[in-house]
Design a protein around this motif. Structure first.
Motif, PDB file in Angstrom:
ATOM      1  N   UNK A   1       0.827  -1.206   0.000  1.00 21.57           N
ATOM      2  CA  UNK A   1       0.000   0.000   0.000  1.00 21.57           C
ATOM      3  C   UNK A   1       0.864   1.259   0.000  1.00 21.57           C
ATOM      4  N   UNK A   2       1.946   1.242   0.764  1.00 21.01           N
ATOM      5  CA  UNK A   2       2.840   2.405   0.781  1.00 21.01           C
ATOM      6  C   UNK A   2       3.535   2.575  -0.574  1.00 21.01           C
ATOM      7  N   UNK A   3       3.902   1.466  -1.190  1.00 19.42           N
ATOM      8  CA  UNK A   3       4.516   1.541  -2.523  1.00 19.42           C
ATOM      9  C   UNK A   3       3.518   2.063  -3.546  1.00 19.42           C
ATOM     10  N   UNK A   4       2.254   1.646  -3.406  1.00 13.30           N
ATOM     11  CA  UNK A   4       1.207   2.131  -4.306  1.00 13.30           C
ATOM     12  C   UNK A   4       1.025   3.631  -4.157  1.00 13.30           C
TER      13      UNK A   4
ATOM     14  N   UNK B   1       8.758  -2.276  -6.441  1.00 14.25           N
ATOM     15  CA  UNK B   1       9.324  -1.378  -5.430  1.00 14.25           C
ATOM     16  C   UNK B   1       9.573  -2.107  -4.114  1.00 14.25           C
ATOM     17  N   UNK B   2       8.785  -3.127  -3.863  1.00 15.09           N
ATOM     18  CA  UNK B   2       8.923  -3.891  -2.622  1.00 15.09           C
ATOM     19  C   UNK B   2       9.785  -5.139  -2.804  1.00 15.09           C
ATOM     20  N   UNK B   3      10.202  -5.390  -4.029  1.00 17.10           N
ATOM     21  CA  UNK B   3      10.977  -6.584  -4.302  1.00 17.10           C
ATOM     22  C   UNK B   3      10.144  -7.839  -4.339  1.00 17.10           C
ATOM     23  N   UNK B   4       8.833  -7.704  -4.619  1.00 16.96           N
ATOM     24  CA  UNK B   4       7.935  -8.851  -4.651  1.00 16.96           C
ATOM     25  C   UNK B   4       7.569  -9.197  -6.087  1.00 16.96           C
ATOM     26  N   UNK B   5       7.109 -10.420  -6.275  1.00 19.29           N
ATOM     27  CA  UNK B   5       6.524 -10.801  -7.549  1.00 19.29           C
ATOM     28  C   UNK B   5       5.162 -10.133  -7.686  1.00 19.29           C
ATOM     29  N   UNK B   6       4.719  -9.948  -8.934  1.00 13.60           N
ATOM     30  CA  UNK B   6       3.430  -9.294  -9.168  1.00 13.60           C
ATOM     31  C   UNK B   6       2.282 -10.055  -8.515  1.00 13.60           C
ATOM     32  N   UNK B   7       2.439 -11.370  -8.389  1.00 13.36           N
ATOM     33  CA  UNK B   7       1.383 -12.177  -7.766  1.00 13.36           C
ATOM     34  C   UNK B   7       1.118 -11.749  -6.321  1.00 13.36           C
ATOM     35  N   UNK B   8       2.139 -11.172  -5.667  1.00  9.88           N
ATOM     36  CA  UNK B   8       1.970 -10.760  -4.271  1.00  9.88           C
ATOM     37  C   UNK B   8       0.909  -9.679  -4.151  1.00  9.88           C
ATOM     38  N   UNK B   9       0.811  -8.831  -5.155  1.00 17.11           N
ATOM     39  CA  UNK B   9      -0.191  -7.770  -5.101  1.00 17.11           C
ATOM     40  C   UNK B   9      -1.536  -8.256  -5.612  1.00 17.11           C
ATOM     41  N   UNK B  10      -1.525  -9.097  -6.676  1.00 11.63           N
ATOM     42  CA  UNK B  10      -2.789  -9.620  -7.203  1.00 11.63           C
ATOM     43  C   UNK B  10      -3.493 -10.522  -6.201  1.00 11.63           C
ATOM     44  N   UNK B  11      -2.741 -11.232  -5.390  1.00  9.77           N
ATOM     45  CA  UNK B  11      -3.347 -12.111  -4.392  1.00  9.77           C
ATOM     46  C   UNK B  11      -4.102 -11.325  -3.317  1.00  9.77           C
TER      47      UNK B  11
ATOM     48  N   UNK C   1      -9.699  -2.106  -6.112  1.00 10.14           N
ATOM     49  CA  UNK C   1      -9.604  -2.738  -4.797  1.00 10.14           C
ATOM     50  C   UNK C   1      -8.388  -2.208  -4.033  1.00 10.14           C
ATOM     51  N   UNK C   2      -7.308  -1.978  -4.761  1.00  8.11           N
ATOM     52  CA  UNK C   2      -6.099  -1.420  -4.149  1.00  8.11           C
ATOM     53  C   UNK C   2      -6.383  -0.013  -3.613  1.00  8.11           C
ATOM     54  N   UNK C   3      -7.084   0.794  -4.381  1.00  6.39           N
ATOM     55  CA  UNK C   3      -7.404   2.157  -3.950  1.00  6.39           C
ATOM     56  C   UNK C   3      -8.302   2.143  -2.724  1.00  6.39           C
ATOM     57  N   UNK C   4      -9.301   1.268  -2.732  1.00  5.90           N
ATOM     58  CA  UNK C   4     -10.203   1.194  -1.580  1.00  5.90           C
ATOM     59  C   UNK C   4      -9.438   0.858  -0.306  1.00  5.90           C
ATOM     60  N   UNK C   5      -8.507  -0.083  -0.410  1.00  7.25           N
ATOM     61  CA  UNK C   5      -7.687  -0.437   0.749  1.00  7.25           C
ATOM     62  C   UNK C   5      -6.771   0.715   1.134  1.00  7.25           C
ATOM     63  N   UNK C   6      -6.248   1.417   0.145  1.00  4.87           N
ATOM     64  CA  UNK C   6      -5.364   2.552   0.398  1.00  4.87           C
ATOM     65  C   UNK C   6      -6.099   3.639   1.178  1.00  4.87           C
ATOM     66  N   UNK C   7      -7.344   3.889   0.797  1.00 10.90           N
ATOM     67  CA  UNK C   7      -8.143   4.909   1.479  1.00 10.90           C
ATOM     68  C   UNK C   7      -8.443   4.476   2.914  1.00 10.90           C
ATOM     69  N   UNK C   8      -8.924   3.247   3.072  1.00  9.12           N
ATOM     70  CA  UNK C   8      -9.371   2.779   4.387  1.00  9.12           C
ATOM     71  C   UNK C   8      -8.200   2.547   5.341  1.00  9.12           C
ATOM     72  N   UNK C   9      -7.140   1.930   4.834  1.00 12.10           N
ATOM     73  CA  UNK C   9      -6.071   1.479   5.721  1.00 12.10           C
ATOM     74  C   UNK C   9      -4.922   2.459   5.876  1.00 12.10           C
ATOM     75  N   UNK C  10      -4.746   3.372   4.901  1.00 11.57           N
ATOM     76  CA  UNK C  10      -3.611   4.297   4.984  1.00 11.57           C
ATOM     77  C   UNK C  10      -4.048   5.754   5.096  1.00 11.57           C
ATOM     78  N   UNK C  11      -5.016   6.186   4.280  1.00 12.67           N
ATOM     79  CA  UNK C  11      -5.425   7.584   4.332  1.00 12.67           C
ATOM     80  C   UNK C  11      -6.257   7.894   5.577  1.00 12.67           C
ATOM     81  N   UNK C  12      -7.201   7.024   5.905  1.00 10.64           N
ATOM     82  CA  UNK C  12      -8.065   7.294   7.057  1.00 10.64           C
ATOM     83  C   UNK C  12      -7.261   7.521   8.341  1.00 10.64           C
ATOM     84  N   UNK C  13      -6.326   6.615   8.690  1.00 11.59           N
ATOM     85  CA  UNK C  13      -5.618   6.809   9.962  1.00 11.59           C
ATOM     86  C   UNK C  13      -4.530   7.892   9.912  1.00 11.59           C
ATOM     87  N   UNK C  14      -4.176   8.399   8.727  1.00 11.42           N
ATOM     88  CA  UNK C  14      -3.130   9.420   8.639  1.00 11.42           C
ATOM     89  C   UNK C  14      -3.744  10.768   8.279  1.00 11.42           C
TER      90      UNK C  14
END
Length: 412
Positions: free
Chosen positions: A17-20, A40-50, A57-70
């Motif tokens: 999420x931080x890399x995104x 950016x994290x040194x992961x395979x692309x499957x790590x993010x698709x999983x 879906x990535x944006x929704x998580x970014x909003x809820x898990x990173x933007x809301x608490x910061x």
């Protein structure tokens, strides 16, 4: 396959999420690729698709898990301090604000993002309105202004400042002065309230402007530029492909490359022929209106507001946003947008300084900070109105008019 512990899985999610967020600010939503985020994290692309099967879906998580608490919590705290009986400054993380600005920019032409992104904005506004209501009960809020405008004015400055900063460097000083002007404008503070003192920003240097008289085109070129403008306004710069533009014009991609350098060249033609100097001229007009007498100032501002409400203006606003996004990605576009924007800021600041010397505007305002705010606020309003389509431009007029009065009232 190695199974990660629950703790490590949570850590991987946060890293992604931080890399995104970082990639979002670097290239924008449309150009953000899962491969780059995972890389950016040194992961395979499957790590993010999983974890995030789609960008939405990535944006929704970014909003809820990173933007809301910061930035969400920081915005709520800033609102609390802004409307407190004794106001004090409260910072909001500039990087996270950039993420929000990018998402607001993307949400304009990506309906799947709107629930999460606009929902975030509306939640912040609801908190701010509740805090403002406490100030209303204390008799501290200036009447005659739209409550939603009162709580969104600073946010518009933050969001617009990020977008303007994609092309031009912001002034180093004066932000506390602008914050106090806004606070005085929306509360019952005397218009003559002294503003915070501090060092003046260094005057901006004007860049070399492009020539506007060398862009005559044949019918094919004109059709391509018009098609490009339509798609840039509708979908943004990155999402509008060369193939889409040629198809919209009823031509081949070869017609584009025979006349322009590519998509960046088309954007520059759109800037020069369809955006041109109109926003810069409007900014200078607004500064001129600030220094006039109260009656003339309001009349001038009413004309400017009427122009912003014109049917053609939403398209121009969309093109200005797309042009700044393009300038972040393409040096060819930045070479046009940078001088245009910087020269407008220089001209506006010169008008302010001249008016201050003549005693028409108060001297305790940093000229560079003032014209930056005048320029960035409409951009921020354009994006925030996505969350509030019912909020008309004219509803901002009373707050702007009060700010004009503050600028003309000598401090005590």
């Amino acid at each position: 396959m190695v199974k990660l512990s629950r703790q490590r899985s949570a850590e991987v999610r946060i890293e992604l999420l931080d890399a995104a967020a970082e990639e979002l600010c670097r290239v924008g939503y449309d150009a953000m690729a899962f491969t780059s985020v995972a890389g950016k994290c040194g992961f395979a692309t499957s790590a993010i698709y999983n974890r995030f099967p789609t960008k939405e879906a990535l944006v929704e998580a970014l909003v809820v898990e990173r933007l809301e608490p910061t930035v969400g919590a920081q915005c709520d705290a800033a609102a609390q301090m802004f409307w407190a009986p004794t106001s004090s400054a409260s910072k909001v993380d500039a990087v996270q604000l950039g993420v929000l600005a990018e998402l607001l920019l993307a949400a304009r032409h990506t309906p799947a993002l709107q629930d999460s992104v606009y929902g975030f904005v509306r939640r912040r506004a609801e908190v701010a309105l509740a805090i403002r209501e406490q100030a209303v009960q204390r008799g501290e809020v200036r009447e005659g202004q739209d409550p939603l405008v009162q709580v969104l004015t600073r946010a518009a400055s933050w969001i617009g400042g990020y977008l303007f900063g994609l092309v031009s460097a912001p002034p180093k000083h004066g932000s506390n002065v602008i914050n106090e002007i806004i606070r005085v404008a929306v509360t019952n503070s005397p218009l003559s309230t002294a503003l915070p003192s501090g060092p003046a920003s260094k005057p901006r240097t004007a860049g070399k402007l492009p020539k506007f008289d060398e862009h005559e085109h044949d019918k094919i070129s004109s059709a391509l530029v018009e098609a490009a403008a339509d798609l840039f306004a509708e979908f943004g710069y990155e999402a509008a492909s060369v193939a889409d533009i040629s198809r919209r014009a009823g031509l081949t991609t070869g017609a584009i490359y025979n006349r322009f350098t590519g998509k960046a060249g088309l954007m520059n033609e759109v800037i020069l022929t369809q955006i041109g100097m109109s926003p810069q001229a409007t900014g200078v007009e607004l500064v001129e209106a600030f220094k006039q007498t109260a009656d003339k100032s309001k009349a001038s501002f009413d004309v400017i507001i009427e122009r912003f409400g014109d049917d053609a203006e939403p398209r121009r606003r969309a093109l200005r946003l797309a042009a700044r996004d393009a300038a972040r990605q393409d040096p060819e576009v930045a070479a046009i947008m940078g001088p245009l924007q910087d020269n407008a800021l220089v001209e506006m600041a010169n008008v302010v300084r001249s008016a201050q010397q003549e005693g028409l505007l108060r001297s305790d305002v940093d000229a560079e900070a003032l014209v930056w705010w005048i320029s960035v606020n409409p951009l921020g309003i354009s994006l925030l109105r996505g969350a509030y389509p019912e909020l008309e431009i004219r509803q901002w007029a009373p707050t702007y008019t009060t700010i004009m009065e503050i600028l003309r009232t000598p401090p005590v």
